[in-house]
Design a protein around this motif. Structure first.
Motif, PDB file in Angstrom:
ATOM      1  N   ALA A 277       6.541   3.748  10.220  1.00 30.56           N
ATOM      2  CA  ALA A 277       6.951   2.453  10.699  1.00 30.56           C
ATOM      3  C   ALA A 277       6.283   1.291  10.422  1.00 30.56           C
ATOM      4  CB  ALA A 277       7.025   2.406  12.232  1.00 30.56           C
ATOM      5  N   ALA A 278       4.664   1.789  10.136  1.00 24.34           N
ATOM      6  CA  ALA A 278       3.751   0.881   9.784  1.00 24.34           C
ATOM      7  C   ALA A 278       3.897   0.399   8.350  1.00 24.34           C
ATOM      8  CB  ALA A 278       2.280   1.474   9.961  1.00 24.34           C
ATOM      9  N   LEU A 279       4.407   1.291   7.408  1.00 28.96           N
ATOM     10  CA  LEU A 279       4.441   1.147   6.064  1.00 28.96           C
ATOM     11  C   LEU A 279       6.106   0.068   6.050  1.00 28.96           C
ATOM     12  CD1 LEU A 279       4.377   1.217   3.056  1.00 28.96           C
ATOM     13  CD2 LEU A 279       5.213   3.525   2.983  1.00 28.96           C
ATOM     14  N   LEU A 280       6.992   0.440   6.696  1.00 29.13           N
ATOM     15  CA  LEU A 280       8.068  -0.420   6.978  1.00 29.13           C
ATOM     16  C   LEU A 280       7.872  -1.759   7.154  1.00 29.13           C
ATOM     17  CD1 LEU A 280      10.607   2.202   8.223  1.00 29.13           C
ATOM     18  CD2 LEU A 280      10.782   1.297   6.069  1.00 29.13           C
ATOM     19  N   HIS A 281       6.989  -2.144   8.225  1.00 27.94           N
ATOM     20  CA  HIS A 281       6.648  -3.239   8.751  1.00 27.94           C
ATOM     21  C   HIS A 281       5.943  -4.065   7.693  1.00 27.94           C
ATOM     22  CE1 HIS A 281       7.848  -3.359  12.920  1.00 27.94           C
ATOM     23  NE2 HIS A 281       7.175  -2.119  13.130  1.00 27.94           N
ATOM     24  N   THR A 282       5.204  -3.372   7.028  1.00 26.79           N
ATOM     25  CA  THR A 282       3.981  -3.907   6.083  1.00 26.79           C
ATOM     26  C   THR A 282       5.089  -4.287   4.694  1.00 26.79           C
ATOM     27  OG1 THR A 282       2.272  -2.458   6.632  1.00 26.79           O
ATOM     28  CG2 THR A 282       2.075  -3.857   4.573  1.00 26.79           C
ATOM     29  N   MET A 283       6.073  -3.537   4.310  1.00 28.65           N
ATOM     30  CA  MET A 283       6.902  -3.935   3.369  1.00 28.65           C
ATOM     31  C   MET A 283       7.601  -5.190   3.613  1.00 28.65           C
ATOM     32  SD  MET A 283       8.359  -0.157   2.015  1.00 28.65           S
ATOM     33  CE  MET A 283       9.501  -0.784   1.073  1.00 28.65           C
TER      34      MET A 283
ATOM     35  N   PHE B 246       0.836  -1.403  -0.025  1.00 28.96           N
ATOM     36  CA  PHE B 246      -0.046  -0.049  -0.036  1.00 28.96           C
ATOM     37  C   PHE B 246       0.803   1.207  -0.067  1.00 28.96           C
ATOM     38  CE2 PHE B 246      -2.252  -3.336   2.532  1.00 28.96           C
ATOM     39  CZ  PHE B 246      -3.190  -3.575   1.378  1.00 28.96           C
ATOM     40  N   GLY B 247       1.959   0.984  -0.509  1.00 31.21           N
ATOM     41  CA  GLY B 247       2.910   2.109  -0.825  1.00 31.21           C
ATOM     42  C   GLY B 247       4.507   1.912  -0.321  1.00 31.21           C
ATOM     43  N   GLY B 248       5.338   2.328  -0.527  1.00 28.65           N
ATOM     44  CA  GLY B 248       6.743   2.428  -0.209  1.00 28.65           C
ATOM     45  C   GLY B 248       7.421   1.967  -1.490  1.00 28.65           C
ATOM     46  N   ALA B 249       8.882   2.238  -1.548  1.00 26.49           N
ATOM     47  CA  ALA B 249       9.818   1.617  -2.562  1.00 26.49           C
ATOM     48  C   ALA B 249      11.119   1.194  -1.880  1.00 26.49           C
ATOM     49  CB  ALA B 249       9.827   2.967  -3.471  1.00 26.49           C
ATOM     50  N   MET B 250      11.905   0.532  -2.732  1.00 24.52           N
ATOM     51  CA  MET B 250      13.300   0.229  -2.549  1.00 24.52           C
ATOM     52  C   MET B 250      14.205   0.935  -3.323  1.00 24.52           C
ATOM     53  SD  MET B 250      13.502  -1.100   0.753  1.00 24.52           S
ATOM     54  CE  MET B 250      14.857  -2.293   0.996  1.00 24.52           C
ATOM     55  N   VAL B 251      15.264   1.385  -2.946  1.00 22.81           N
ATOM     56  CA  VAL B 251      15.992   2.452  -3.917  1.00 22.81           C
ATOM     57  C   VAL B 251      17.513   1.782  -3.898  1.00 22.81           C
ATOM     58  CG1 VAL B 251      17.057   4.696  -4.711  1.00 22.81           C
ATOM     59  CG2 VAL B 251      14.501   4.460  -3.962  1.00 22.81           C
ATOM     60  N   ARG B 252      17.736   1.259  -4.817  1.00 25.94           N
ATOM     61  CA  ARG B 252      19.249   0.644  -4.945  1.00 25.94           C
ATOM     62  C   ARG B 252      20.472   1.601  -5.566  1.00 25.94           C
ATOM     63  NH1 ARG B 252      21.265  -3.477  -8.999  1.00 25.94           N
ATOM     64  NH2 ARG B 252      21.567  -1.656 -10.071  1.00 25.94           N
ATOM     65  N   VAL B 253      21.372   1.856  -4.799  1.00 27.15           N
ATOM     66  CA  VAL B 253      22.235   2.899  -5.277  1.00 27.15           C
ATOM     67  C   VAL B 253      23.719   2.387  -5.416  1.00 27.15           C
ATOM     68  CG1 VAL B 253      23.255   5.422  -5.105  1.00 27.15           C
ATOM     69  CG2 VAL B 253      20.994   4.748  -4.289  1.00 27.15           C
ATOM     70  N   ASN B 254      24.249   2.359  -6.499  1.00 25.23           N
ATOM     71  CA  ASN B 254      25.472   1.557  -6.643  1.00 25.23           C
ATOM     72  C   ASN B 254      26.736   2.304  -6.033  1.00 25.23           C
ATOM     73  OD1 ASN B 254      24.792  -0.908  -7.625  1.00 25.23           O
ATOM     74  ND2 ASN B 254      25.664  -0.423  -9.658  1.00 25.23           N
ATOM     75  N   ASP B 255      26.838   3.442  -6.376  1.00 23.33           N
ATOM     76  CA  ASP B 255      27.823   4.248  -6.077  1.00 23.33           C
ATOM     77  C   ASP B 255      27.808   4.556  -4.418  1.00 23.33           C
ATOM     78  OD1 ASP B 255      30.417   6.154  -6.617  1.00 23.33           O
ATOM     79  OD2 ASP B 255      28.987   7.644  -5.526  1.00 23.33           O
ATOM     80  N   PRO B 256      29.020   4.204  -3.675  1.00 18.01           N
ATOM     81  CA  PRO B 256      28.932   4.548  -2.169  1.00 18.01           C
ATOM     82  C   PRO B 256      28.583   5.967  -1.629  1.00 18.01           C
ATOM     83  CG  PRO B 256      30.614   3.093  -2.658  1.00 18.01           C
ATOM     84  CD  PRO B 256      30.189   3.607  -4.138  1.00 18.01           C
ATOM     85  N   LYS B 257      29.269   7.044  -2.351  1.00 15.43           N
ATOM     86  CA  LYS B 257      29.201   8.357  -2.130  1.00 15.43           C
ATOM     87  C   LYS B 257      27.954   8.777  -2.420  1.00 15.43           C
ATOM     88  CE  LYS B 257      31.475  12.852  -2.483  1.00 15.43           C
ATOM     89  NZ  LYS B 257      30.235  13.507  -2.761  1.00 15.43           N
ATOM     90  N   LEU B 258      27.306   8.622  -3.387  1.00 18.63           N
ATOM     91  CA  LEU B 258      26.132   8.950  -3.855  1.00 18.63           C
ATOM     92  C   LEU B 258      25.132   8.303  -3.048  1.00 18.63           C
ATOM     93  CD1 LEU B 258      23.947  10.190  -5.640  1.00 18.63           C
ATOM     94  CD2 LEU B 258      23.992   8.146  -7.021  1.00 18.63           C
ATOM     95  N   TYR B 259      25.280   7.155  -2.423  1.00 18.20           N
ATOM     96  CA  TYR B 259      24.306   6.516  -1.465  1.00 18.20           C
ATOM     97  C   TYR B 259      24.280   7.308  -0.331  1.00 18.20           C
ATOM     98  CZ  TYR B 259      22.876   3.526   2.253  1.00 18.20           C
ATOM     99  OH  TYR B 259      22.292   2.923   3.438  1.00 18.20           O
TER     100      TYR B 259
END
Length: 464
Positions: free
Chosen positions: A286-292, A196-209
Motif C-alpha cells: 500500500a505504501a508503494l501504491l500511495h507513493t506512485m 522508489f519502485g513500482g511499475a504500470m503495465v498496460r495490456v491491450n487485449d481484454p482476455k490477456l489482461y
C-alpha cells in the motif's frame, strides 16, 4: 583541479545519476510505510483512475512491483512452447533477458539504428522464424522511437509487441504506442518521478489482461518493512548524489582513498539482487501504491522540461567529435546523458582529472546476446581494450555493440546550474584533445571492417 589555457577547472559537484524525488516525497514514502498495509484494491483503483485521467480511451493497467514483474507475469500467462523465440532490440538490462530465458524461451537480438534507436527493420524481417512469438522493443535514454513499421511487421506475422518504456515516462499524456500489445513503465529509484519502485503495465487485449490480473491476485503483497528498508537506503544515497555541498567533500575524499563511490552507489541502487524470480513475484505494498499515486498526481511538467532543455543545451555545445544518440527519435527527452566517444576509458580519466564526474557504469543497460541455439550466430565476447574483437556474424547487432563499447555518461540534468553545464562542455573538448594527442595504437573490428586507431586517428574509416 587543472588549468588549461588560462581556464582553471574546478570540481563539477554533480553525478551522472540523481534521485528524482524531493525530501517531501521521501518523507511521504517513509510515513506511508508506517501505516497499515490495507485497502489494497481501493488504492489500485485510485491509481488506475489517475493513470487514465488524460486518456480519451481508458487503458487496462496493472500496477506491478516492477517492470520485471509485468514481463514475467505475461510469460507465465502466455505459456509459450519451450524454445519459442523472442526478438529483442539489442540493448536492454540483463534481468529482462534472464526472465525470458527462465521461461525456456530463446532471445534473438535485433540491431538498432543509433540515430533513431529503433530496431533495423530489414534485419528484423530476417530474424523472424516459425518459432518467433513476440518482439520486445526497449525505448532507451528517454527517447521514444517510431515503431510504426515494427508494429506493422509484427502484425503481418501475428507476433506480440511488448514495449519496454521503463526509461521514457514523460507525463500522463503519452502512455505508449496505441497498437503495442503491452507497454511497461517503471518508477524505479533512478527513473523520472521515482516512487522508489513500482511499475504500470498496460495490456491491450481484454482476455490477456484478465488472465494476468487473475494470476497476479494470487501473489503475496510486499511487506511495508521491505519497502521502508529500500526507501531508507535510497534516501542515504540521495543525501550525497543530490547535494552539491556533499559532493564537494565526498569526491576529493573518495579519490584520496581510492574508493570508487560511483560503483558502490550504483550497486546500492540495483533493484533485485539475489533470487530475481522469487523477489519480483509479489504485489506492491500500500505504501508503494500511495507513493506512485502522489508522484503521478504531482508530476511537474515544467521541471521535466527543464531537464530536457538542459540536455539540449549541452548537446548543441559539445564538440563535433562527440557522437550523439537518438537524435532522430519521435520524442527526445533525457534519461541520463549518454554520448559516444572513441577511447571512452581514456576520456573518462581525463574528464575526472578536469573535475567532471563522468562515468561508464551509470546504468545496467547492456548488449543483448542471443540464447545459445542451433542456426543462430554465437554470442561473441565483449570487445576489450587489450584484444582485437573478432569478426561477428552478419546478424550480430554491430551498432548496438558499438554503442555499448563507446558510451559514456555526463553529469547533465535539471539540477546542474548553467555555469557547470558550460564547464562540462569545455572539459569534454579539452579531454578529447588530450586523448587524441596520446600515442595509443589500437586495432578493432567494427561492422566487419578492420579499424586501426593511432594517435586518435582512424586509418580506415568505420561505416558507423
Amino acid at each position: 583541479m587543472e588549468s588549461t589555457h588560462g581556464h582553471k577547472f574546478g570540481l563539477t559537484p554533480y553525478a551522472c545519476l540523481y534521485i528524482d524525488a524531493s525530501w517531501a516525497d521521501c518523507m511521504y514514502a517513509v510515513a506511508s510505510s508506517l501505516r497499515p498495509n490495507t485497502n489494497h484494491e481501493h488504492n489500485i483503483k485510485q491509481l488506475c483512475a489517475l493513470w487514465n485521467s488524460q486518456q480519451s480511451q481508458p487503458q487496462q493497467v496493472i500496477p506491478c512491483l516492477s517492470v520485471r514483474t509485468g514481463l514475467d507475469l505475461f510469460f507465465r500467462v502466455k505459456r509459450y512452447p519451450l524454445g519459442s523465440e523472442i526478438i529483442m532490440s539489442a540493448i536492454n538490462i540483463p534481468d529482462m533477458v534472464r526472465i525470458i530465458e527462465h521461461h525456456g524461451l530463446k532471445v534473438v537480438p535485433c540491431d538498432i539504428n543509433l540515430e533513431t534507436l529503433a530496431p533495423k527493420l530489414d534485419m528484423l524481417e530476417t530474424l523472424i522464424s516459425v518459432n518467433t512469438v513476440a518482439i520486445v522493443i526497449a525505448h532507451i535514454y528517454g527517447r521514444v522511437s517510431n515503431i510504426d513499421g515494427l508494429v506493422e511487421i509484427a502484425k503481418k506475422h501475428n507476433l506480440v509487441v511488448i514495449e519496454d518504456n521503463a526509461e521514457v515516462f514523460c507525463g500522463l499524456k503519452y502512455l505508449g504506442h496505441p497498437k503495442a500489445d503491452m507497454s511497461l513503465y517503471s518508477f524505479g529509484v533512478i527513473k523520472p518521478i521515482t516512487a522508489f519502485g513500482g511499475a504500470m503495465v498496460r495490456v491491450n487485449d481484454p482476455k490477456l489482461y484478465q488472465d494476468m490480473h487473475n494470476l497476479y491476485q494470487q501473489y503475496s503483497i510486499q511487506e511495508h518493512a521491505v519497502y521502508l528498508k529500500k526507501v531508507m537506503k535510497y534516501v542515504a544515497v540521495k543525501s550525497l548524489l543530490n547535494s552539491s555541498s556533499a559532493m564537494y567533500v565526498a569526491v576529493p575524499l573518495a579519490r584520496y582513498y581510492k574508493f570508487d563511490y560511483k560503483e558502490a552507489f550504483v550497486n546500492k541502487l540495483r533493484g533485485f539482487p539475489g533470487d530475481l524470480i522469487v523477489k519480483i513475484r509479489q504485489r506492491p505494498s500500500a505504501a508503494l501504491l500511495h507513493t506512485m499515486h502522489r508522484r503521478l498526481k504531482n508530476f511537474d511538467e515544467a521541471a521535466f522540461q527543464t531537464n530536457t532543455s538542459k540536455g539540449m543545451y549541452v548537446s548543441e555545445r559539445l564538440p563535433s567529435a562527440v557522437e550523439h544518440i537518438g537524435m532522430k527519435t519521435d520524442i527526445r527527452n533525457y534519461w541520463l546523458f549518454p554520448v559516444v566517444v572513441h577511447e571512452p576509458e581514456q576520456v573518462i580519466k581525463e574528464l575526472n582529472k578536469l573535475g567532471v564526474e563522468a562515468y561508464r557504469g551509470a546504468t545496467q543497460l547492456n548488449l543483448v546476446y542471443p540464447t545459445q541455439q542451433p542456426n543462430r550466430c554465437p554470442s561473441p565476447p565483449p570487445a576489450s581494450q587489450n584484444a582485437p574483437a573478432q569478426e561477428f556474424a552478419d546478424n550480430h547487432p554491430h551498432e548496438a555493440h558499438y554503442l555499448i563499447d563507446h558510451v559514456i555518461y555526463l553529469p547533465v540534468h535539471k539540477h546542474v546550474p548553467q555555469y557547470y553545464l558550460d564547464q562540462i562542455c569545455l572539459a569534454v573538448e579539452v579531454a578529447l584533445r588530450r586523448v587524441a594527442a596520446k600515442p595509443f595504437p589500437k586495432i578493432v573490428v567494427i561492422d566487419g571492417k578492420t579499424v586501426v586507431l593511432h594517435n586518435g586517428e582512424m586509418k580506415v574509416k568505420s561505416k558507423l
